[in-house]
Scaffold this active site. Structure first.
Site, short mmCIF file in Angstrom:
data_model
loop_
_atom_site.label_atom_id
_atom_site.label_comp_id
_atom_site.label_asym_id
_atom_site.label_seq_id
_atom_site.Cartn_x
_atom_site.Cartn_y
_atom_site.Cartn_z
N GLY A 76 46.39 30.77 38.02
CA GLY A 76 45.54 31.75 38.69
C GLY A 76 44.27 31.11 39.22
O GLY A 76 44.12 29.89 39.20
N LYS A 92 32.78 42.88 28.91
CA LYS A 92 32.10 43.08 30.20
C LYS A 92 33.04 43.59 31.27
O LYS A 92 32.62 44.23 32.24
CB LYS A 92 31.38 41.80 30.62
CG LYS A 92 32.27 40.57 30.72
CD LYS A 92 32.92 40.38 32.08
CE LYS A 92 33.90 39.23 32.05
NZ LYS A 92 34.53 38.99 33.37
#
Length: 357
Positions: A29, A207
């Protein structure tokens, strides 16, 4: 397999600049590719494991990751490998950049080939159903193997473009921290050390929840005052939850906490922000996920953390409201209501005695 074995393997290498650390990144990725490219630039003998043979061949031929980082040429000596055994056998550091839903399975596959390597998680997520963090999975699947987690405000395209950035390597092992710093630290990419593994890991995972919220807020064109309140209340939720799980709240004042929260919540480059923006624009979760074409860890994290927070009796109104909006049909305005309905005593967590904020 222990830190002593890792010491015997790596210490002569990190002390001798003429000998290259052997680094493998599992996962092709955007962030895994970026860290592999960073390691090559640091002089490491670096491989990146990509499951798809055609994609690996293409990277080796074109020196570009056309799916995730098409505009950024890669170092010509970075090698892609689709054979997992070849990728991990006789390496010094294994950086695992695999989505959380596949993380355990990949570790199970590499277990027969691991000797004295350190295994470092780059994945910011929580395993569905078990609520295991990636460090927990490493401990369970690779007992005795030195490990750590890497987390920070690290948007891949900015790092690839050479913009200054920093990250945190957290490990109980000083040697693991030092070896990862040797592999990745550079003039434009600073690598700080920490021994609060769960704190750093929680910052990176939690987060993502609030990046979804901020994306939704951006779709509604909220003002800067509102964005600032979302960020600070998010930080309160994160630290409150993390302390319940044994983390150090001061960790959340660093790069892996407020730093990562700020970067992810304010950047349209963030996958979680993009999903939130799509949801706020009236699209379904299925539509938003299909358009993104990548994993947005925040959606799974909302499900896992909402359930865990209820079980632990941790007050997390933003997370709970997001769950109700995305999965229970509540209107997006519900998030704003949750944000505003409490919080009249102190805006800073841990300053006053226990209270709901």
């Amino acid at each position: 397999m222990s830190d002593l074995k890792f010491k015997d393997l790596v210490e002569p290498v990190v002390m001798n600049q003429k000998t290259a650390l052997r680094v493998t990144v599992l996962g092709g990725g955007s962030f895994g590719t970026t860290m592999a490219n960073t390691a090559v630039r640091n002089g490491c003998d670096t491989m990146i494991w990509i499951r798809d043979q055609d994609a690996a061949d293409e990277l080796n031929r074109l020196h570009v990751n056309r799916r995730y980082l098409a505009d950024y040429p890669l170092e010509p000596t970075l090698r892609a490998e689709s054979d997992l055994e070849k990728a991990v056998r006789d390496r010094d550091i294994i950086l695992v950049a695999i989505p959380s839903h596949s993380f355990r399975n990949v570790l199970q596959q590499i277990k027969p080939f691991i000797s004295a390597q350190a295994v470092i998680s780059l994945t910011k997520g929580v395993e569905a159903k078990t609520f295991s963090f990636m460090s927990d999975i490493i401990r369970e699947e690779l007992p005795g193997v030195p490990f750590g987690v890497l987390s920070g405000p690290n948007l891949a395209k900015e790092i690839m473009a050479g913009m200054p950035a920093g990250t945190v390597i957290a490990s109980d092992s000083e040697l693991v921290r030092y070896a990862v710093q040797q592999a990745l630290h550079s003039a434009l990419f600073r690598v700080f050390g920490s021994d609060d593994v769960h704190g750093v890991e929680l910052g990176g995972a939690l987060k993502n929840i609030y990046a979804v919220a901020m994306g939704m807020a951006a779709a509604y064109k909220v003002g800067e005052n509102t964005k600032s309140m979302i960020l600070t209340r998010a930080l309160a939720e994160m630290s409150r939850f993390a302390v319940k799980l044994g983390a150090n709240p001061l960790t959340f004042l660093g790069l892996s906490g407020v730093g990562d929260l700020f970067a992810t919540c304010n950047s349209p480059l963030s996958r979680n922000y993009q999903v939130g923006f799509a949801l706020g624009s009236g699209k379904t979760l299925a539509q938003a996920t299909e358009e993104l074409g990548q994993t947005a860890e925040g959606i799974n994290t909302i499900v896992q953390v909402n359930s865990r927070a209820k079980a632990l009796d941790v007050y997390m109104p933003i997370t709970a409201a997001l769950h109700e909006v995305i999965f229970e049909g509540a209107p997006p305005l519900h998030i704003a209501v949750a944000l505003m309905k409490n919080g009249h005593r102190s805006d800073v967590e841990f300053v006053l005695p226990h209270h709901e904020v």
